[in-house]
Design a protein around this motif. Structure first.
Motif, mmCIF file in Angstrom:
data_model
loop_
_atom_site.group_PDB
_atom_site.id
_atom_site.type_symbol
_atom_site.label_atom_id
_atom_site.label_comp_id
_atom_site.label_asym_id
_atom_site.label_seq_id
_atom_site.Cartn_x
_atom_site.Cartn_y
_atom_site.Cartn_z
ATOM 1 N N LEU A 126 3.630 13.663 0.157
ATOM 2 C CA LEU A 126 4.372 14.914 -0.048
ATOM 3 C C LEU A 126 5.865 14.672 0.068
ATOM 4 O O LEU A 126 6.665 15.355 -0.554
ATOM 5 N N GLU A 127 6.232 13.717 0.904
ATOM 6 C CA GLU A 127 7.636 13.331 1.074
ATOM 7 C C GLU A 127 7.636 11.956 1.698
ATOM 8 O O GLU A 127 6.667 11.564 2.352
ATOM 9 N N TRP A 128 8.703 11.217 1.487
ATOM 10 C CA TRP A 128 8.833 9.919 2.138
ATOM 11 C C TRP A 128 10.299 9.557 2.264
ATOM 12 O O TRP A 128 11.158 10.103 1.557
ATOM 13 N N ALA A 129 10.595 8.631 3.178
ATOM 14 C CA ALA A 129 11.961 8.165 3.373
ATOM 15 C C ALA A 129 11.911 6.785 4.013
ATOM 16 O O ALA A 129 10.873 6.384 4.555
ATOM 17 N N LYS A 130 13.021 6.078 3.928
ATOM 18 C CA LYS A 130 13.118 4.744 4.519
ATOM 19 C C LYS A 130 14.083 4.804 5.686
ATOM 20 O O LYS A 130 15.184 5.359 5.564
ATOM 21 N N TYR A 131 13.672 4.328 6.853
ATOM 22 C CA TYR A 131 14.570 4.216 8.001
ATOM 23 C C TYR A 131 14.493 2.783 8.523
ATOM 24 O O TYR A 131 13.383 2.316 8.835
ATOM 25 N N TYR A 180 8.422 5.754 5.941
ATOM 26 C CA TYR A 180 7.653 6.808 6.606
ATOM 27 C C TYR A 180 7.362 7.885 5.561
ATOM 28 O O TYR A 180 8.219 8.185 4.731
ATOM 29 N N GLY A 181 6.181 8.476 5.608
ATOM 30 C CA GLY A 181 5.876 9.512 4.626
ATOM 31 C C GLY A 181 4.726 10.400 5.080
ATOM 32 O O GLY A 181 4.025 10.088 6.052
ATOM 33 N N THR A 182 4.527 11.498 4.362
ATOM 34 C CA THR A 182 3.474 12.461 4.697
ATOM 35 C C THR A 182 2.361 12.406 3.654
ATOM 36 O O THR A 182 2.572 12.804 2.519
ATOM 37 N N PRO A 183 1.182 11.873 4.013
ATOM 38 C CA PRO A 183 0.083 11.794 3.045
ATOM 39 C C PRO A 183 -0.397 13.185 2.646
ATOM 40 O O PRO A 183 -0.677 14.030 3.491
ATOM 41 N N ARG A 184 -0.473 13.381 1.360
ATOM 42 C CA ARG A 184 -0.825 14.672 0.795
ATOM 43 C C ARG A 184 -2.274 15.081 1.109
ATOM 44 O O ARG A 184 -2.542 16.234 1.462
ATOM 45 N N ALA A 234 0.841 -1.214 0.000
ATOM 46 C CA ALA A 234 0.000 0.000 0.000
ATOM 47 C C ALA A 234 0.870 1.256 0.000
ATOM 48 O O ALA A 234 0.576 2.244 -0.678
ATOM 49 N N PHE A 235 1.971 1.224 0.768
ATOM 50 C CA PHE A 235 2.868 2.381 0.836
ATOM 51 C C PHE A 235 3.490 2.636 -0.537
ATOM 52 O O PHE A 235 3.547 3.776 -1.017
ATOM 53 N N GLN A 236 3.933 1.548 -1.166
ATOM 54 C CA GLN A 236 4.541 1.667 -2.498
ATOM 55 C C GLN A 236 3.534 2.265 -3.487
ATOM 56 O O GLN A 236 3.884 3.104 -4.323
ATOM 57 N N ARG A 237 2.268 1.871 -3.355
ATOM 58 C CA ARG A 237 1.224 2.395 -4.235
ATOM 59 C C ARG A 237 1.053 3.910 -4.010
ATOM 60 O O ARG A 237 0.889 4.672 -4.953
ATOM 61 N N MET A 238 1.104 4.310 -2.731
ATOM 62 C CA MET A 238 0.995 5.743 -2.422
ATOM 63 C C MET A 238 2.144 6.520 -3.067
ATOM 64 O O MET A 238 1.942 7.615 -3.608
ATOM 65 N N ILE A 239 3.348 5.970 -2.988
ATOM 66 C CA ILE A 239 4.495 6.624 -3.639
ATOM 67 C C ILE A 239 4.228 6.762 -5.135
ATOM 68 O O ILE A 239 4.332 7.856 -5.705
ATOM 69 N N ALA A 278 11.965 17.646 3.991
ATOM 70 C CA ALA A 278 11.612 19.063 3.822
ATOM 71 C C ALA A 278 11.972 19.524 2.415
ATOM 72 O O ALA A 278 11.239 20.293 1.782
ATOM 73 N N TYR A 279 13.086 19.039 1.930
ATOM 74 C CA TYR A 279 13.544 19.395 0.588
ATOM 75 C C TYR A 279 12.538 18.915 -0.463
ATOM 76 O O TYR A 279 12.234 19.626 -1.427
ATOM 77 N N GLN A 280 11.985 17.723 -0.247
ATOM 78 C CA GLN A 280 10.951 17.202 -1.166
ATOM 79 C C GLN A 280 9.683 18.063 -1.099
ATOM 80 O O GLN A 280 9.067 18.361 -2.124
ATOM 81 N N VAL A 281 9.292 18.447 0.117
ATOM 82 C CA VAL A 281 8.057 19.238 0.283
ATOM 83 C C VAL A 281 8.205 20.608 -0.382
ATOM 84 O O VAL A 281 7.276 21.108 -1.017
ATOM 85 N N LYS A 282 9.388 21.191 -0.264
ATOM 86 C CA LYS A 282 9.652 22.518 -0.832
ATOM 87 C C LYS A 282 9.367 22.532 -2.339
ATOM 88 O O LYS A 282 8.885 23.525 -2.883
ATOM 89 N N LYS A 283 9.666 21.390 -3.009
ATOM 90 C CA LYS A 283 9.459 21.329 -4.458
ATOM 91 C C LYS A 283 7.972 21.320 -4.810
ATOM 92 O O LYS A 283 7.561 21.873 -5.822
#
Lengths: 207, 207
Positions: free
Chosen positions: B75-80, B85-89, B64-69, B111-116
């Protein structure tokens, strides 16, 4: 050593149509932001009882005032009822260099002149909450004839159009709220990355 | 009718190097600015005891996460550490449209992703007061080996360079002060003429 915050003062211009309440807000702002320095105007008007040179005004002869205009010593100036009023540049620049924020409470025409010399200033436009409220305030003074009220309303409508040249718009429905908002604007402007790096490109190295 | 103030919410991004104190400041900000909405992240990490779907996180399968990407829903996502983890638009955009200010507390890469995607957002960079203080905070957790501390200090130094892309810089020496400053930034941003007229070109006619 730790990082330093922005040390140079801000030039803050508070303007807006006559009747918006600039004077009242400025008085209240002295309580809310005691560290703010108020620009002292030069004038050719004779001192009234109790007025102190350098505190209320810098009192000048017409010749001296004209010389200040010619030599570019005024950030802005205007003539009202046969007297000249202006903002001496040196007073403002010295206080800014010392790290003080300096407030100019001036008319829109003066603000327009300052913007040309000091584009990095913080320009705040104060508005009345509505035209009805503005009319009530102008009439409320009780000293104006019906024609004068209409003239002043017309002038205010024109002055409102200047809002488009300002950085911030503050609707003065409650004086205390307007003061807090202006306080926040100053606080936020000191934290602007652009301003901090412009003044000190190596700011990050201080950390 | 009187003039209306800016009704659309602000997207506020709070970021900065790990150890700057983003989490602590965010918690304190909930008291200082109770009307601020906090973005809820999506994650593939399984829920911990007491965590509630839609409150702490939106819990998602990896598929489901991959589908959201893929569908641009983040708005942004990262892997830890093997989890995403990501921010649903949608969550963010809905709250903004309702007039709420929405806060994203995220890492500098996010934040850099969101700025774009959201250049009109308000980007606030939180800094530690000094590198010594940052080291003390990282060591103070007591859970990190010496090598890990050095790795984290190196990462923080790199992250600090991102400060140049933010609108505001807040030095987090005292949490209460940082909160007040962020509160003022939000207040001031709502009063920016550019923002007000962009949203409502006829704003002045409301007066």
């Amino acid at each position: 050593m730790g990082i330093q915050t922005n040390k140079k003062g801000l030039l803050v211009v508070l303007s807006g149509p006559s009747g918006a309440g600039k004077g009242t807000v400025c008085s209240a702002l002295k309580e809310e932001v005691p560290e703010l320095v108020y620009s002292v105007s030069a004038t050719t008007r004779p001192p009234r009882k109790g007025e102190v040179e350098g505190v209320n005004y810098f009192f000048k002869s017409k010749e001296a005032f004209q010389r200040m205009i010619n030599q570019g010593e005024l950030l802005e100036w205007a003539k009202y009822v046969n007297n000249y009023y202006g903002t001496p540049r040196t007073f403002v620049e010295e206080r800014l260099a010392q790290g003080h924020d300096v407030l100019l409470e001036i008319e829109v025409q003066g603000a327009y002149q300052v913007k040309k010399v000091f584009p990095e200033g913080v320009f705040i436009f104060l508005l009345p909450p509505s035209m009805e409220e503005l009319r009530a305030r102008i009439q409320g003074r009780g000293t104006e004839s019906k024609d004068t009220v209409e003239d002043r309303m017309k002038a205010a409508r024109e002055e409102l159009g200047h809002a488009r040249y300002y950085d911030y718009l503050v609707v003065n429905d409650k004086v205390a709220k307007s003061c807090q908002q202006i306080h926040c604007i100053l606080e936020a402007e000191h934290l602007r990355r652009e301003r901090i790096f412009q003044e000190n490109p190596n700011w990050l190295e201080g950390i």
